[in-house]
Design an enzyme around this catalytic site. Structure first.
Site, short mmCIF file in Angstrom:
data_model
loop_
_atom_site.label_atom_id
_atom_site.label_comp_id
_atom_site.label_asym_id
_atom_site.label_seq_id
_atom_site.Cartn_x
_atom_site.Cartn_y
_atom_site.Cartn_z
N HIS B 237 3.07 -16.40 -8.30
CA HIS B 237 3.70 -15.80 -7.15
C HIS B 237 4.15 -17.07 -6.50
CE1 HIS B 237 0.12 -15.32 -5.24
NE2 HIS B 237 -0.09 -16.47 -5.56
N GLY B 238 6.14 -16.79 -6.02
CA GLY B 238 6.15 -17.85 -4.65
C GLY B 238 6.39 -19.22 -5.87
#
Lengths: 335, 335, 335
Positions: B237-238
């Site tokens: 994520h991210g």
């Protein structure tokens, strides 16, 4: 399924000792109950012999005197155990016949005894051999050829033109015949090289869950007869793997590398592209193979685990290992 | 598909030498037959020039005098080969039109020229651009936006709200937009942190089989234009990946790490969380990246393969490397 | 969803400071706007306090004097953030009810409040608990038991006889209950050992995309309550993982290894077979665990990244490390 111990002896080639009994299941020697058979090959389990509740044991001749129950006696208890297990636990059929919820092209060639589950898609030009089972959610693309008595579990994808032999087991989530990873730089970006080879899988091959085998760029990717691949292995385009080679989970084999017959490759091994690995090579877990292996034998890399505190110190020294070696050489010179 | 060699010269920008002929397919120089074109860029294959059965070759100017057949002459044979291959082997269409066995929400927005295969599910609020193909068994969740001329192969999952650009290829088994791995300890157990970002994929991106890209915790996970990802890569994520970066198989990139443009990352590389990798970085296979890289260049870790016997001895010494370095320092002092 | 800040204080146990306001969403402190709440736990973000556009902040007591907006004050801002996020962003329901495009056996036992999406296949003997959701394209094989309020995302495969507890989340592409990797040599080839155990997943477990967990050979593979598994993890047959252990992406755990409770295992870790890892062990990323760990603490292996140029020199020395150590010993002797 249930067998008389005498039948199991006959079918497995083991010697029956100590009278007959009914065998319904297999268990670990320590948790076995009446009706179970257990096997002992590791001497460290011999302490359990006297107290086992199993109805029968599979043992080596030298343990027979300590065996309190009827036994199948053999020099290879694990092999007899596997044979007994195959008798007591025959593979489940996925479903009988072709589901009316399967999507089978009229241009596919389907043998009569095939089973195809709901939501499986079989495309035009595909050929499915007798006794082969296709699990739910599988996608068999155009012109795929699958042999006899092969089992494709649920949610497998087989790309167009790939070929799978007889008596194979392909586990769920496997992707065969995705494009190989081939690009050529054109300015700042990359142009795709069409991947026009296929994947060809021999007979009696097992492929673990979520393993991926890419189609070749020009030539085919080839998996020999009897090869066993564990889960989450990545096999790149143009790789070939010789007969009866066994590869454990999470390995990655880069493009155009050729692996011989009868190799044993541990988990998490990486092999770079364009190498030749000869027959009967063993590679231990996590090894990174960066050059060809021309001699049978065992190969390794990686470093040993330690407490993080110790590892930090040693690991920092690794970054100055060349310097350290030079300092030692200087000391030797000045001695 | 089949082309005159002169047409291929014109369309690829290569120079035609030695007369025209019909080209139907591409092959390796050693196995080519009449109707085939082959390419030679590596000097080690020059020995095959004189005996090739190919109808034409793609070669560098310096090999022209040794070339016995018509040729496309170019300084970059691999690029011309890729262009020729794209002409001779245009991508197969998955299926024409929307299958009546596809499950397409009436609240989805589907361009007219889209193709959607059997057992694909397209949810409410999804938008599928012109010329895009969705393979069998794909699940396109709510509010997904997919651009034009993108190809989603069989059995891909695209989570709600994710966005994919134009001219992408997403291979089978890919999962885009599963939840990022975010928890916070609450007593002995862990409380899930809702992952409310999305995944945003640029144009001209290729994503290999069974690769996973998680949705962001708060911000989006971003894959730039022209990025090429091999099979079984994990992107947390991210993460963001800059344009035209190429990542080989089985890498894992941890959360909130930002990778620059034009990087080349080998197979099995791990990159820990919250790092910054600048543009034009090369990372060799199996490297573990534990700190940010602020300078372009090539980076590595791992240790070399050896026979298991030798490796055991060296590896054992690694556990005392800090001590060894101290002993050397002491020797130097006492010298 | 939207809440008054005072409601959020009450529901999360944080202290309200500075007046009430309406909160509609969560954002990073630097990009937050009106209606957003942001959290600050890392002191390095404190510089953003004075300029934030967020309507409210979640902060530690010591930052309260610098906070220009209403605040939820707590010693654990990340935990309060997670609680707030769970309130503002409740998990989306996959679909209401059982789709008429789902294939549900009449011999399956389906609670009334279950939702099952299109192209999901639920086989005979399966039991699906109240409030549980089954995503599109899932295959739930015979005799699987799934508890209450569990969410199985799209394209998951659950093999026959496996059991999943309450309140679990299983992400797309997961394969539970494929056969373990067990063979015994018979001449040159290998005989499959039937894998007759199951997979048993506890309550409140999350399993990341494309992770695979194999069924046991004889005994079950067991995942404890509260275990969190990231993407692309491979868990072999007969492994057990204790309650509340957290494992990051791309790890591989070999057969019959037992991992304790409350462990934290970094990404890309490999653990060989038949080991015992005690409770509360931390293992850093890429470690190769080749022996049991009997003491809580932190463990590591691998070598540090360097420029490829430096790494080559040091790495070459690694192959002669044993010799180097012997040379040092000789110098010490001759001193």
């Amino acid at each position: 399924m249930s067998y008389q111990l005498s039948e199991l002896a006959e079918k497995t080639g083991a010697r029956l000792e100590g009278g007959d009994c009914q065998i319904r299941s297999i268990a670990e020697i320590s948790s076995a109950r009446a009706g179970d058979i257990a096997f002992v090959s590791n001497p460290k389990y011999i302490e359990h012999l006297s107290t086992t509740k199993a109805s029968a044991l599979i043992i080596k001749p030298e343990f027979l005197t300590q065996c309190p129950v009827p036994a199948l006696v053999t020099d290879d208890p694990r092999l007899v155990y596997a044979k007994v297990a195959n008798l007591l636990y025959p593979a489940r059929s996925l479903v009988p016949g072709v589901s009316d919820k399967a999507i089978v092209s009229e241009q596919a060639s389907i043998s009569e005894s095939v089973s195809i589950a709901a939501c499986a898609v079989v495309s035009a030009g595909a050929t499915i051999g007798a006794g082969t089972q296709i699990g739910a959610g599988c996608v068999i693309e155009a012109d795929v050829i699958i042999g006899k008595n092969t089992r494709i579990n649920a949610n497998v994808t087989v790309g167009h033109g790939c070929k799978i032999g007889d008596d194979c087991i392909i586990h769920s989530g496997v992707v065969l015949g995705a494009d190989g990873f081939g690009f050529v730089k054109e300015g700042e970006s990359y142009l795709k090289i069409p991947q026009i080879g296929n994947v060809q899988i021999g007979h009696n091959v097992e492929i673990g869950a979520n393993t991926t085998i890419d189609r070749g760029a020009l030539e085919n990717t080839i998996i020999g007869n009897g090869v066993k691949l564990d889960n989450q292995i990545q096999i790149a385009h143009g790789v070939s793997i010789g007969d009866n080679t066994v590869i454990s989970a999470a390995c990655a084999i880069a493009g155009s590398t050729h692996i011989g017959k009868g190799c044993l490759i541990g988990g998490l091994v990486g092999i770079v592209e364009h190498l030749e690995i000869t027959d009967n090579v063993m590679i231990t877990g996590r090894t990174m193979v960066t050059r060809s292996i021309t001699q049978s034998g065992s190969y390794s890399s990686s470093t040993p685990m330690d407490t993080t505190e110790n590892w930090r110190k040693n690991s920092a020294r690794f970054r100055r290992l060349d310097e350290l070696a030079k300092r030692v050489a200087k000391l030797e010179k000045n001695k």
